[in-house]
Design a protein around this motif. Structure first.
Motif, PDB file in Angstrom:
ATOM      1  N   PHE A   1       0.827  -1.201   0.000  1.00  0.00           N
ATOM      2  CA  PHE A   1       0.000   0.000   0.000  1.00  0.00           C
ATOM      3  C   PHE A   1       0.871   1.264   0.000  1.00  0.00           C
ATOM      4  N   ASN A   2       0.536   2.196  -0.875  1.00  0.00           N
ATOM      5  CA  ASN A   2       1.202   3.491  -0.966  1.00  0.00           C
ATOM      6  C   ASN A   2       2.710   3.344  -1.195  1.00  0.00           C
ATOM      7  N   SER A   3       3.102   2.368  -2.007  1.00  0.00           N
ATOM      8  CA  SER A   3       4.517   2.108  -2.219  1.00  0.00           C
ATOM      9  C   SER A   3       4.780   1.788  -3.684  1.00  0.00           C
ATOM     10  N   SER A   4       5.990   2.146  -4.127  1.00  0.00           N
ATOM     11  CA  SER A   4       6.453   1.756  -5.459  1.00  0.00           C
ATOM     12  C   SER A   4       7.715   0.907  -5.368  1.00  0.00           C
ATOM     13  N   VAL A   5       7.957   0.346  -4.179  1.00  0.00           N
ATOM     14  CA  VAL A   5       9.136  -0.481  -3.942  1.00  0.00           C
ATOM     15  C   VAL A   5       8.860  -1.900  -4.414  1.00  0.00           C
ATOM     16  N   LEU A   6       9.798  -2.473  -5.150  1.00  0.00           N
ATOM     17  CA  LEU A   6       9.669  -3.837  -5.654  1.00  0.00           C
ATOM     18  C   LEU A   6      10.113  -4.825  -4.577  1.00  0.00           C
ATOM     19  N   ASP A   7       9.225  -5.745  -4.211  1.00  0.00           N
ATOM     20  CA  ASP A   7       9.610  -6.757  -3.229  1.00  0.00           C
ATOM     21  C   ASP A   7      10.254  -7.957  -3.924  1.00  0.00           C
ATOM     22  N   GLY A   8      10.564  -8.996  -3.160  1.00  0.00           N
ATOM     23  CA  GLY A   8      11.258 -10.153  -3.724  1.00  0.00           C
ATOM     24  C   GLY A   8      10.465 -10.860  -4.806  1.00  0.00           C
ATOM     25  N   THR A   9       9.166 -10.981  -4.602  1.00  0.00           N
ATOM     26  CA  THR A   9       8.330 -11.641  -5.604  1.00  0.00           C
ATOM     27  C   THR A   9       8.300 -10.841  -6.900  1.00  0.00           C
ATOM     28  N   ALA A  10       8.183  -9.522  -6.781  1.00  0.00           N
ATOM     29  CA  ALA A  10       8.164  -8.664  -7.966  1.00  0.00           C
ATOM     30  C   ALA A  10       9.473  -8.784  -8.739  1.00  0.00           C
ATOM     31  N   ARG A  11      10.587  -8.799  -8.019  1.00  0.00           N
ATOM     32  CA  ARG A  11      11.891  -8.902  -8.687  1.00  0.00           C
ATOM     33  C   ARG A  11      12.053 -10.246  -9.393  1.00  0.00           C
ATOM     34  N   GLN A  12      11.515 -11.298  -8.798  1.00  0.00           N
ATOM     35  CA  GLN A  12      11.575 -12.605  -9.447  1.00  0.00           C
ATOM     36  C   GLN A  12      10.763 -12.616 -10.738  1.00  0.00           C
ATOM     37  N   ILE A  13       9.583 -12.019 -10.701  1.00  0.00           N
ATOM     38  CA  ILE A  13       8.750 -11.935 -11.906  1.00  0.00           C
ATOM     39  C   ILE A  13       9.445 -11.113 -12.981  1.00  0.00           C
ATOM     40  N   LEU A  14      10.071 -10.008 -12.583  1.00  0.00           N
ATOM     41  CA  LEU A  14      10.735  -9.155 -13.565  1.00  0.00           C
ATOM     42  C   LEU A  14      11.954  -9.842 -14.170  1.00  0.00           C
ATOM     43  N   ARG A  15      12.603 -10.733 -13.422  1.00  0.00           N
ATOM     44  CA  ARG A  15      13.690 -11.512 -14.017  1.00  0.00           C
ATOM     45  C   ARG A  15      13.148 -12.419 -15.118  1.00  0.00           C
ATOM     46  N   GLN A  16      11.962 -12.965 -14.913  1.00  0.00           N
ATOM     47  CA  GLN A  16      11.344 -13.784 -15.952  1.00  0.00           C
ATOM     48  C   GLN A  16      10.985 -12.929 -17.168  1.00  0.00           C
ATOM     49  N   GLN A  17      10.434 -11.741 -16.918  1.00  0.00           N
ATOM     50  CA  GLN A  17      10.112 -10.852 -18.028  1.00  0.00           C
ATOM     51  C   GLN A  17      11.368 -10.474 -18.806  1.00  0.00           C
ATOM     52  N   ALA A  18      12.435 -10.159 -18.093  1.00  0.00           N
ATOM     53  CA  ALA A  18      13.691  -9.788 -18.757  1.00  0.00           C
ATOM     54  C   ALA A  18      14.241 -10.957 -19.565  1.00  0.00           C
ATOM     55  N   GLY A  19      14.082 -12.188 -19.048  1.00  0.00           N
ATOM     56  CA  GLY A  19      14.536 -13.354 -19.793  1.00  0.00           C
ATOM     57  C   GLY A  19      13.823 -13.480 -21.123  1.00  0.00           C
ATOM     58  N   PHE A  20      12.526 -13.239 -21.128  1.00  0.00           N
ATOM     59  CA  PHE A  20      11.765 -13.260 -22.377  1.00  0.00           C
ATOM     60  C   PHE A  20      12.229 -12.140 -23.304  1.00  0.00           C
ATOM     61  N   MET A  21      12.392 -10.950 -22.758  1.00  0.00           N
ATOM     62  CA  MET A  21      12.775  -9.788 -23.558  1.00  0.00           C
ATOM     63  C   MET A  21      14.128  -9.967 -24.232  1.00  0.00           C
ATOM     64  N   ARG A  22      15.053 -10.625 -23.543  1.00  0.00           N
ATOM     65  CA  ARG A  22      16.383 -10.817 -24.132  1.00  0.00           C
ATOM     66  C   ARG A  22      16.335 -11.723 -25.353  1.00  0.00           C
ATOM     67  N   GLN A  23      15.341 -12.601 -25.425  1.00  0.00           N
ATOM     68  CA  GLN A  23      15.222 -13.492 -26.579  1.00  0.00           C
ATOM     69  C   GLN A  23      14.613 -12.792 -27.794  1.00  0.00           C
ATOM     70  N   PHE A  24      14.047 -11.601 -27.589  1.00  0.00           N
ATOM     71  CA  PHE A  24      13.376 -10.878 -28.672  1.00  0.00           C
ATOM     72  C   PHE A  24      13.867  -9.424 -28.710  1.00  0.00           C
ATOM     73  N   PRO A  25      15.116  -9.208 -29.126  1.00  0.00           N
ATOM     74  CA  PRO A  25      15.679  -7.855 -29.116  1.00  0.00           C
ATOM     75  C   PRO A  25      15.004  -6.911 -30.104  1.00  0.00           C
ATOM     76  N   GLU A  26      14.132  -7.453 -30.961  1.00  0.00           N
ATOM     77  CA  GLU A  26      13.438  -6.600 -31.944  1.00  0.00           C
ATOM     78  C   GLU A  26      12.151  -6.009 -31.376  1.00  0.00           C
ATOM     79  N   VAL A  27      11.814  -6.363 -30.144  1.00  0.00           N
ATOM     80  CA  VAL A  27      10.490  -6.050 -29.614  1.00  0.00           C
ATOM     81  C   VAL A  27      10.562  -4.971 -28.532  1.00  0.00           C
ATOM     82  N   ARG A  28       9.574  -4.085 -28.546  1.00  0.00           N
ATOM     83  CA  ARG A  28       9.441  -3.041 -27.524  1.00  0.00           C
ATOM     84  C   ARG A  28       8.325  -3.419 -26.543  1.00  0.00           C
ATOM     85  N   PHE A  29       8.426  -2.884 -25.317  1.00  0.00           N
ATOM     86  CA  PHE A  29       7.462  -3.192 -24.264  1.00  0.00           C
ATOM     87  C   PHE A  29       7.015  -1.903 -23.572  1.00  0.00           C
TER      88      PHE A  29
END
Length: 215
Positions: free
Chosen positions: A76-104
């Motif tokens: 609540f009232n925060s923009s801080v990324l917790d451990g779960t959020a960082r884990q999800i973003l690592r997965q997103q980054a993994g996908f993004m690295r495989q598609f360097p032609e794509v914007r998000f």
């Protein structure tokens, strides 16, 4: 004949100054009906449709949403990324690295507690935090956008109370990098259907797990 020519010319002049909206709609240049005032927008829209870029971006967006968690949530009232959020973003980054032609694009949201103005600012900070973290994981900042904040206007759960599921960001495919050589050759289907290696941050079975040679 001369009389008929004069009548025809007069009709043509009258038509040019016709203020009838139905007439004008049917006699405009192609694409003008979707022109909201931005120079070149109808041409850009038509080109994306004709080259298939628009539909392929939608297809790749569906693949991203099905293979990678697209949403992270916040305290609540925060923009801080917790451990779960960082884990999800690592997965997103993994996908993004495989598609360097794509914007998000990253959309920021809040729950319904607080003023609209404050929540818009908070939603933007959340989107900015996600983009910053993805950038720290090696994703080019030029491929990431955090320019839209829906604030409290699109809750998943309609409640005036605190609701974590509404305090979220959503990452989506927004298009292709225009100066990338593969995109310039129009190989959108090849991009969408590409197999990628499993066992990395992206997770899941990919080309390596299936014994498929990476392109």
């Amino acid at each position: 004949m001369r009389y008929l020519a004069i009548i025809a010319a007069a009709a043509l002049v009258s038509a040019c100054g016709n203020s009838d909206p139905v007439y004008n709609f049917n006699h405009r240049e192609a694409g003008s009906s979707i022109d909201e005032g931005g120079f070149g927008n109808p041409t850009m829209h038509n080109m994306m449709v004709m080259t298939g870029q628009r539909s392929y971006a939608i297809d790749l967006g569906k693949r991203f949403a099905s293979e990678v968690p697209s949403t992270v949530t916040f305290e609540f009232n925060s923009s801080v990324l917790d451990g779960t959020a960082r884990q999800i973003l690592r997965q997103q980054a993994g996908f993004m690295r495989q598609f360097p032609e794509v914007r998000f694009r990253v959309y920021g949201h809040t729950d319904l507690v607080g003023s609209d103005a404050y929540n818009r600012s908070l939603g933007q900070r959340r989107a900015d935090a996600v983009v910053h973290h993805l950038s720290s994981l090696g994703i080019s900042r030029s491929r990431l956008e955090a320019v839209v904040s829906f604030g409290e206007t699109q809750p998943l759960i309609y409640t005036n109370d605190r609701e974590r599921r509404n305090r979220r960001t959503v990452t989506e495919v927004s298009g292709f990098v225009q100066n990338h050589p593969v995109v310039m050759q129009g190989k959108y289907a090849e991009i969408v259907l590409r197999q990628y290696y499993g066992g990395g941050d992206g997770g899941g079975e990919g080309a390596a797990g299936l014994g498929i040679t990476s392109p």
